[in-house]
Design a protein around this motif. Sequence first.
Motif, PDB file in Angstrom:
ATOM      1  N   LEU A 115      21.626  60.736  38.438  1.00  7.68           N
ATOM      2  CA  LEU A 115      22.371  59.513  38.719  1.00  7.68           C
ATOM      3  C   LEU A 115      22.414  59.211  40.216  1.00  7.68           C
ATOM      4  N   PRO A 116      22.115  57.961  40.612  1.00  2.00           N
ATOM      5  CA  PRO A 116      22.264  57.576  42.022  1.00  2.00           C
ATOM      6  C   PRO A 116      23.727  57.416  42.432  1.00  2.00           C
ATOM      7  N   VAL A 117      24.586  57.094  41.451  1.00  2.00           N
ATOM      8  CA  VAL A 117      26.034  57.054  41.676  1.00  2.00           C
ATOM      9  C   VAL A 117      26.696  57.736  40.492  1.00  2.00           C
ATOM     10  N   PRO A 118      27.697  58.574  40.746  1.00  2.00           N
ATOM     11  CA  PRO A 118      28.338  59.280  39.633  1.00  2.00           C
ATOM     12  C   PRO A 118      29.210  58.353  38.800  1.00  2.00           C
ATOM     13  N   VAL A 119      29.364  58.698  37.539  1.00  2.00           N
ATOM     14  CA  VAL A 119      30.216  57.948  36.626  1.00  2.00           C
ATOM     15  C   VAL A 119      31.563  58.640  36.471  1.00  2.00           C
ATOM     16  N   PHE A 120      31.561  59.956  36.520  1.00  2.00           N
ATOM     17  CA  PHE A 120      32.796  60.724  36.355  1.00  2.00           C
ATOM     18  C   PHE A 120      33.645  60.633  37.619  1.00  2.00           C
ATOM     19  N   GLY A 121      34.953  60.396  37.462  1.00  2.00           N
ATOM     20  CA  GLY A 121      35.868  60.352  38.590  1.00  2.00           C
ATOM     21  C   GLY A 121      35.818  59.025  39.316  1.00  2.00           C
ATOM     22  N   GLU A 122      36.368  59.010  40.543  1.00  2.00           N
ATOM     23  CA  GLU A 122      36.437  57.792  41.356  1.00  2.00           C
ATOM     24  C   GLU A 122      35.778  58.048  42.711  1.00  2.00           C
ATOM     25  N   PRO A 123      34.454  58.155  42.733  1.00  2.00           N
ATOM     26  CA  PRO A 123      33.759  58.495  43.980  1.00  2.00           C
ATOM     27  C   PRO A 123      33.795  57.339  44.978  1.00  2.00           C
ATOM     28  N   ASP A 124      33.836  57.708  46.263  1.00  2.00           N
ATOM     29  CA  ASP A 124      33.822  56.699  47.321  1.00  2.00           C
ATOM     30  C   ASP A 124      32.383  56.513  47.787  1.00  2.00           C
ATOM     31  N   TYR A 125      31.652  55.673  47.070  1.00  2.00           N
ATOM     32  CA  TYR A 125      30.246  55.434  47.371  1.00  2.00           C
ATOM     33  C   TYR A 125      30.090  54.054  48.009  1.00  2.00           C
ATOM     34  N   PRO A 126      29.026  53.841  48.816  1.00  2.00           N
ATOM     35  CA  PRO A 126      28.824  52.528  49.436  1.00  2.00           C
ATOM     36  C   PRO A 126      28.777  51.425  48.392  1.00  2.00           C
ATOM     37  N   GLU A 127      29.433  50.300  48.696  1.00  2.00           N
ATOM     38  CA  GLU A 127      29.524  49.214  47.726  1.00  2.00           C
ATOM     39  C   GLU A 127      28.153  48.676  47.342  1.00  2.00           C
ATOM     40  N   ASP A 128      27.241  48.547  48.287  1.00  2.00           N
ATOM     41  CA  ASP A 128      25.919  48.001  47.965  1.00  2.00           C
ATOM     42  C   ASP A 128      25.178  48.888  46.969  1.00  2.00           C
ATOM     43  N   LEU A 129      25.336  50.213  47.098  1.00  2.00           N
ATOM     44  CA  LEU A 129      24.699  51.122  46.134  1.00  2.00           C
ATOM     45  C   LEU A 129      25.336  50.963  44.757  1.00  2.00           C
ATOM     46  N   ARG A 130      26.630  50.810  44.721  1.00  2.00           N
ATOM     47  CA  ARG A 130      27.327  50.619  43.443  1.00  2.00           C
ATOM     48  C   ARG A 130      26.920  49.300  42.789  1.00  2.00           C
ATOM     49  N   LEU A 131      26.723  48.246  43.607  1.00  2.00           N
ATOM     50  CA  LEU A 131      26.316  46.964  43.045  1.00  2.00           C
ATOM     51  C   LEU A 131      24.867  46.994  42.573  1.00  2.00           C
ATOM     52  N   GLN A 132      24.019  47.744  43.262  1.00  2.00           N
ATOM     53  CA  GLN A 132      22.628  47.876  42.831  1.00  2.00           C
ATOM     54  C   GLN A 132      22.542  48.547  41.465  1.00  2.00           C
ATOM     55  N   TYR A 133      23.454  49.478  41.217  1.00  2.00           N
ATOM     56  CA  TYR A 133      23.507  50.183  39.927  1.00  2.00           C
ATOM     57  C   TYR A 133      24.815  49.826  39.215  1.00  2.00           C
ATOM     58  N   ARG A 134      25.090  48.538  39.154  1.00  2.00           N
ATOM     59  CA  ARG A 134      26.356  48.072  38.593  1.00  2.00           C
ATOM     60  C   ARG A 134      26.536  48.531  37.148  1.00  2.00           C
ATOM     61  N   PHE A 135      25.455  48.639  36.385  1.00  2.00           N
ATOM     62  CA  PHE A 135      25.560  49.082  34.987  1.00  2.00           C
ATOM     63  C   PHE A 135      26.104  50.499  34.900  1.00  2.00           C
ATOM     64  N   LEU A 136      25.861  51.326  35.925  1.00  2.00           N
ATOM     65  CA  LEU A 136      26.458  52.661  35.958  1.00  2.00           C
ATOM     66  C   LEU A 136      27.902  52.588  36.442  1.00  2.00           C
ATOM     67  N   ASP A 137      28.136  51.780  37.466  1.00  2.00           N
ATOM     68  CA  ASP A 137      29.485  51.633  38.009  1.00  2.00           C
ATOM     69  C   ASP A 137      30.452  51.145  36.936  1.00  2.00           C
ATOM     70  N   LEU A 138      29.971  50.250  36.071  1.00  2.00           N
ATOM     71  CA  LEU A 138      30.821  49.697  35.009  1.00  2.00           C
ATOM     72  C   LEU A 138      31.175  50.733  33.940  1.00  2.00           C
ATOM     73  N   ARG A 139      30.451  51.850  33.924  1.00  2.00           N
ATOM     74  CA  ARG A 139      30.808  52.911  32.970  1.00  2.00           C
ATOM     75  C   ARG A 139      32.041  53.685  33.434  1.00  2.00           C
ATOM     76  N   ARG A 140      32.377  53.610  34.724  1.00  3.95           N
ATOM     77  CA  ARG A 140      33.546  54.338  35.217  1.00  3.95           C
ATOM     78  C   ARG A 140      34.808  53.858  34.505  1.00  3.95           C
ATOM     79  N   GLU A 141      35.648  54.796  34.177  1.00  7.72           N
ATOM     80  CA  GLU A 141      36.838  54.487  33.374  1.00  7.72           C
ATOM     81  C   GLU A 141      37.695  53.399  34.006  1.00  7.72           C
ATOM     82  N   THR A 142      37.940  53.504  35.320  1.00  8.12           N
ATOM     83  CA  THR A 142      38.814  52.536  35.981  1.00  8.12           C
ATOM     84  C   THR A 142      38.223  51.139  35.952  1.00  8.12           C
ATOM     85  N   LEU A 143      36.953  51.007  36.350  1.00 11.54           N
ATOM     86  CA  LEU A 143      36.329  49.692  36.407  1.00 11.54           C
ATOM     87  C   LEU A 143      36.163  49.112  35.003  1.00 11.54           C
ATOM     88  N   HIS A 144      35.809  49.959  34.054  1.00 10.69           N
ATOM     89  CA  HIS A 144      35.686  49.510  32.661  1.00 10.69           C
ATOM     90  C   HIS A 144      37.013  48.912  32.179  1.00 10.69           C
TER      91      HIS A 144
END
Length: 605
Positions: A115-144
């Motif tokens: 994974l380029p960005v983790p799904v488990f927990g609430e990692p502090d990753y750069p926003e642009d990386l999270r937006l590039q892999y938004r489909f993974l970011d959306l799996r995070r419990e909080t954002l979901h």
Amino acid sequence: MTAASLHRYRSTTCGGLRGSDIGRLARLSGWVHRVRDHGGVLFIDLRDHYGITQVVADPDSKAFKTAETLRSEWVVRIDGKVRQRPEGTSNAELATGEIEVYATDIEVLSEAKELPVPVFGEPDYPEDLRLQYRFLDLRRETLHAIIMKRLEIVRSMRRQMHDAGFNEFPTPILTASSPEGARDFLVPSRIHPGNFYALPQAPQQYKQLLMVSGFDRYFQIAPCFRDEDPRADRLPGEFYQLDVEMSFVEQEDIFQTMEPILTGIFEEFADGKPVTKTWPRIPYDEAIAKYGSDKPDLRNPIEMQDVTEHFRGSGFKVFANMIEKDPKVRVWAIPAPGGGSRAFCDRMNSWAQGEGQPGLGYIFWREEEGAAGAGPVAKNIGPERAAAVQSQLALKTGDAVFFTAGNPANFYKFAGLARDRIGHELKLVDENRFALAWIVDFPFYEWNEEEKKVDFSHNPFSMPKGGHEALQAAETAGRDALLALKANQYDIVCNGYEIASGSVRNHRPETMVKAFEITGLTRADVEARFGGLYRAFQYGAPPHGGMAAGIERIVMLLTGCKTVREVALFPMNQQAADLLMNAPSEASPKQLRELSIRVVAPEKK
């Protein structure tokens, strides 16, 4: 029940099993949230949209060999027997926390790369990386959960609007350019070479046309498109609003209709936080003078006051000379209850300098100085004037006050920022409530310094207070009278954000033409640019008005998010780029030829 009789992928969801299911065979499908190895026994947290179920595989299980290969975010199907968790291992935070599934068979449906960005927990990753892999970011419990909360809020809006007698009408996406205060997104027409559609900045003209068409009460969860710079509280490109219009109404009718609806939405999703029941109505001029903003955060109790007379002819020559030279100069005081220390005052002065200001004058009161106060300003104006300032602002020992001076039109925004800063620094802001209010009586016009002309300050389709007669009288009296003219315009503010804007509309064609003529347009311009609306007004238009509330801003407030990008499914980044879909992108030569368009590259600076 046998495995063969179960659905191909699942007999229940990962959030569906309870104690009543103990002893049953279950089939689950989902993502491997994480795998834990406890002394050779594997615990797999299996996740889907509905929740998480703990799956257990030990060396005695036929599924153990496959379980050993599983990695995070693999998609799997698991068959197993539901059993009670061992004593002391229940998880009250999970709906499925009293059971687990003992795996008898595991099928890998899809593997996942590292994974380029983790799904488990609430990692502090750069926003642009999270937006590039938004489909993974959306799996995070909080954002979901935030996205699902957004859907619930919109569903509640629709329900309450229908209950209030409104009907939802869709309006066109390909339309004509409209003066909503931002740049249009233009869409070239292949069939009409050299001509362009515009994406709607808002359905403003269409919803007014619906009123002229006799539909009476309109609403829409409307997509809006504006080519403007992004901010924390504004999505670039595309956003949604609760769009509303009503016929045969005055401003008060709109307030009485929409205030309980929006109050109800906030109360429904406020998680117990207090919500303003009866909203105050604050005139624009008063909001600027008291709070330094037309979207004040009313959780902050600080109210500014004019203290010009205490400085007129005083020994504080910086202010006194300004007041003597220019009648527009005012001195505003920003009280700071509990801020009566030199350290805090110096800190605020340094902050002001960081904001590009020369400083921030202050007085603070300690026991030793009494009403005379302390600080350079107090020494220069003398004890009598300092005591008068203290009395006017009802300040006590241990308090402070800060001063800004000049033409309020030039400094009110800075004063508002200082008020906000002081309120947060001194912990005066009640973070756990929603403070709603109407801001009313906006200026109809403003001065456009760049083009040296009068321009609309808000919605150009609004009715000026006093109607056509007031418009004509102000035009005759000159620029100052035009700038003093008020409009039947209003905003809704909450916790320092504008969350809605609206007006009673100008439904008379001659008044509409006159309003635009004052800004430099001719009758022919009005007919050409707003022909549909102008023509409609010739054939019997009802008095009407409405508003639009920003969906993303409301959801941002109700979910406690810091930016509106957090509450949108697939937002652009702060440079207005869609990193997931790689947009905007170049068009092919063939596409450009079909559209009769040639790209002219900007000149290099």
